[in-house]
Write an enzyme that holds these catalytic residues in place. Sequence first.
Site, PDB file in Angstrom:
ATOM      1  CE  LYS A  30     -43.309  42.384 -68.807  1.00  0.00           C
ATOM      2  NZ  LYS A  30     -42.222  41.600 -68.184  1.00  0.00           N
ATOM      3  CB  SER A  53     -38.980  39.111 -68.273  1.00  0.00           C
ATOM      4  OG  SER A  53     -39.588  37.851 -68.193  1.00  0.00           O
ATOM      5  CB  SER A 113     -42.645  38.085 -69.793  1.00  0.00           C
ATOM      6  OG  SER A 113     -42.087  38.988 -68.854  1.00  0.00           O
TER       7      SER A 113
END
Lengths: 515, 529
Positions: free
Chosen positions: B79, B178, B154
Amino acid sequence: MPERAKVSTAWAAEAAGGPGPAQDGGAGAVACASEFEPVIGLEVHVELSTKSKLFCGCQAAFNAPPNSHTCPVCLGLPGVLPVLNRKAVEFGIKTALALNCEVASFSKFDRKNYFYPDLPKNYQISQYDLPLGTNGYVDVSVDGGMRRVRIKRVHLEEDAGKSVHESGTITGSSFSLEDYNRTGVPLLEIVSEPDLRSPEEAYAYLSMLRSILRYLDVSDCKMEEGSLRCDANISVKPKGSSALGTPIELKNLNSFRAVEKALAYEFRRQAEILARGERVTRETRHWDESRQVTVLMRRKEEADDYRYFPEPDLVPLEIDEAWVAEVRSTLPELPGVRHERFIREYGLPAYDAAILTESKDLADYFEAAVAAYGGDAKAVSNWVMGELARLMNATGTDIRDVRVAPTALAAMLKMIDDGTISGKIAKTVFEEMFATGKEPRQVVAEKGLVQIADEGELARIVDEVIAENRDVADEVRAGKDRAITFLVGQVMKKTRGRANPQAVNRLLRERLSSG
Amino acid sequence: MRLYELTAHELKEKIERREVGVEQAVRALLDRIAEVDEAVRAYVTVAREQALAKARAADERLARGEPARPLEGVPVAIKDNMCTRGVETTCSSKILKGFVPPYDATVVELLERAGAIIVGKTNMDEFAMGSSTENSGFFPTRNPWDLGRVPGGSSGGSAAAVASDEAVAALGSDTGGSVRQPAALCGVVGLKPTYGLVSRYGLVAFASSLDQIGPITKDVRDGALVLGVIAGHDPRDSTSVPRKRCDYLKGLVPDVRGMRIGVPKEYFGEGMAPGVRAAVGAALKTLQDMGAILADVSLPHSEYALATYYIVAPAEASSNLARYDGVRYGYRAPGCPDSVTMMTQTRSEGFGAEVKRRIMLGTYTLSAGYYEAYYLKALKVRTLITRDFDRAFEKCDCLVSPTSPTVAFRFGEKMDDPLAMYLSDIYTVTANLAGIPAVSIPCGFGEDGMPVGLQILGKHYDEATVLRVAYAFEQATDFHKAKPVLRDAGAGGAAMGGAAARGAAASGDGSGEAGGGPTRKAAGGEADA
Ligand SMILES: [Zn+2]
C-alpha cells in the site's frame, strides 16, 4: 501563529520619544517604584548534554554544519516514530531531585500543536499534565537572607530547529533557510512559581539554578550558545497587597544581565502605569538589547490553544522507585549544602564560600588543594580567588583546563611556609606554573628563585647596596627612617627578589644604626 | 494454472523445488499487471526494474545453493502509505507527489529479508481516509468483480491487486477496517493483527493509536505466512510489543470442534443488506455443522463505536498530517510571498476534501473547551468498548460478524454522503478501538453476486485462534477459490462479461444493470490443476 512572528514597535517609539522609563526616571519614578513591588516567575529551558537527541540517535552537537546532524526521525519524514532516550529521562529525574521535586511515578508525553517552519512535524513532543517533576524548591541567598523559590514543574521536551533569514530579519528577507541540527535535542523546562521579588533575586535564582545544573553535569548552561534560555513573567502590585497584577511575559533575554535589566525596566514601566492610575494590559514583550527597552510583541487576549493531547507514538513513562533511588544515589553534594560546609569545615567567610562553590569544578579544585596542603584553608582560598582567578580571567581559561594541579598549588604554598620562596616570588612562580604546567620546584630551580638562605651572602649584598647609595644611607642614619625602604628595594632588585625582606630590613638596620 | 494465479505458499514451493525461477514468476506477474491494471487501476507505482533486479539476485542466491526463504520469490504489493527506499511513496495524495523516502518501513525490510519481491505500490484513499478508494488524489481503483463498483478502502488497491492476480499477496493498513473491508468487498483474505504486533515504523501515520499493518492474501495460509514474517518487536516503534516470535502456520488446524464462537447481537441489527445477512448466516451454520458451539453475546457499547472512532482518528490525524506544509518535501504551492501563505496554500491545494474534512474535525475536537467533551470522552468510551470484548472473550474463543454491512457499492453512490460512507466501517472499527486482531475471509456472495466477507475477531495476541477458525472454514468451503474474470481489460471500460451467479450463498437481488455483474471462474478443477 506562535509568538516569534512580528515585533511591534509601538511602545518602543513611545519610549524613545518621551522621557520613558529607560532613562533614569527621576524623583517621580523612584517615588512610584517604592510604592510597588514586582512579582516575578521564571521559565527556564536548558538543553541537556546527552550524547544523542531525545527521540533519535542523532548527535546533539552545537555549531555543526547546517543539517549535518539529522535523520528521518528528527526531520519528521512521513512514517517515522520517536524512541525515547533513557539518558535524557535520567537527567530529568536527576534535576527534579536536585530541585527537591516529587518525581512522577507515572508520566507521559503530549503533543503541542503549532505551525512553524523550524518545527518539522508542526508539533512539539512535550509534557502537559503529567510532567516529570512537580512541587520543588530552590533556596537562594539574597541580600543577606534566604529566599525559598518554589519550582512548579520540571518537564522534558524536544527542541525546535533554527530559521536563518536571508537578510537577518524575517520581514526583510526574500527567503529563509532551516537548520534542523537542534531539532529534537532534549530540553528540560523548569518553571518557578512567582516567588521572586526583585530583578536581583531573579538574577540570584538563575545563578543558583545554573550552578545546580552544572553540578549535576546535565547541561553546560551556556546562555550565549542557547543551551540555557529564560523567559520571565512579571506583574507589579502595590507593596503589601495580596492582589496580583497583570502578568507580562518577557522574551529574548539572552544573558543573565539582560534578565535583570529587562525586569528592572519592566518593573519601572508597569509601576509608572499603575501610578498614573492606569491598567497594565496583558501582553508579550521583547527585550531590545541595543536600546535597553522592552517592546510589544503581541497582545494576549486569550491563552494560546496548542491542542495538547497524549502522544500516541510513545508509551507512558513509568518511573519506579528503584530507578529514582538509583539516580538519587548519583547526586553530588549540591552548591547550597557545600557552601554551608565550606564555612563550617574550612572556616571560610561566606563570601569566599559562595564564590568557591558556584562551580563544582572550582570547589573540587579548592578542596583538593586544601587536602594536599594541610595548612590554612583561607590561604588556599586567597590564592584560588586571587591569582588563579585573575589568570583564568586574563587568559579565558576554564578551571577544567587549568594546568596547575591542585597538588602543585599546595606544594607552592608549602614552599612559602618553609621560606624557600617569598610570597612575592610565589606570584612569579605561579604565573610560570599556570603558563607551563610545571611543578613549583622545577620553576624555582630553573629560574634560580630560591630565597637566599645564607645570611653571609645576604649581608655581602646589603653592604654593597649601602656602599653604592651612601647619601641614602646617611639619610637613614640621620633618622629619616622611611628612606630604608629604598635600600630594601635595591637589595631585592639585586637578588631578583630572592631575598627575605624581613632579613634584609634587619641587616640594614644593624649596619646603619651602628654606623 | 498460470503462475500469477498461485498463492504465496504454492509459488514459494515451486520456486523452492526449482520448478519456477523467481524472475520467471515476477515477469509473469508484471505481465499480468500490464494486462489488466489499465482496467483495475490497483497500482500507483509499478517498480518494474527494481523488482526484476531483485528477482535476478534471488535466482543467483538460489543458484548458489542458498536455502529458500519463507517468501522466496513471492511478488508482493505494498500500500502506498508504507515507505519504500528509492520508490515514490505518496499515500495517494498530491501533497506527497514526488516524495521518495530515504528509508524502508520495517515491514518492507522484513518482507525483503524473507525473499519477497516488492512489485509496486497500490492505490488507496488519500492518507487512508475512506472506504472506497474514491478519495485517492489520483484515480479510483475498480473492483475486479465489477469494474463499475468500488473495491472498498482504504486499502482498495491492495485488495483489488490480490483479487485480480496482480499481486500474489499485499500489505494494507487498517485504522478502522481498511484491510478487512476491501478484502471483504474484493473476495480475498484480510487480517488486522493486534495493535503492537506489527511495527508501524515507516507506515505513514493516519491515526497512530489505531493504525496497524496487515496482510491481504488469497487464502488464510498465506495470511499466516505473511504475518509470521512481518510480526515482531521493533525497537524503532515504541508501541510495538516485545513478544516471542510465533509460527502462525503451525496453528492452522482445520478443526473447530468444541470451540465457542460468540455471535454479538449488535452486529446483526438493522442496516445490513439481505444478501450479506444470508451469506453470513450460512457461514455461521457451516461453522456449527463443523462442530463449533455458537453463543449469543452482547457488546453493549458498540453503538458508540463509530462516533468514538470519528473523534479519536481525526484528532490524531489532524496532528499527524500537520507536517505536510511544503517546507521540507512533497508538494509546495508556487509563488507565495511568505512562509505562512506558502504553508496555507500548500495544504489547501495539496489535500483532498475528505482529508480536509477530517483535519478540521480533529482540530475542532482537540480545541480548548471541547477536548474534555470529545477527545477525553472518546478515550473513556474506548476503554468501555475494550471491556465489552474482554467480557465476551471470557466465555468465547472468538467472535464472528459480517465484515461490511453491504457488498461493494457503485462509484459515486456514497461520495456525497460522508456519513453513509462512514457506516461501511461499522463492524470493523471496534477491533481497532480495542486493539484486538480480526480477519475477514470470503464467505459467499450477496447482492449482484458480489463477494461477502466474514469477520472473525479474537483476543489480544490470539491471532492463532482467529487464523485457525478462518482456516477451518476455508478448508470446508471454497469461496476463496472463486476468481473474477477480467476480460478485454485493455479495451477501455468494457471489461466485464455477463453475470454468472454461483449459488454459494444468497443470490443477488437483481438490481444490477444488465451486463454489469461479475463473471467468475468456477472454483473447482482449474485451481487445483
Ligand atoms: Zn535524528
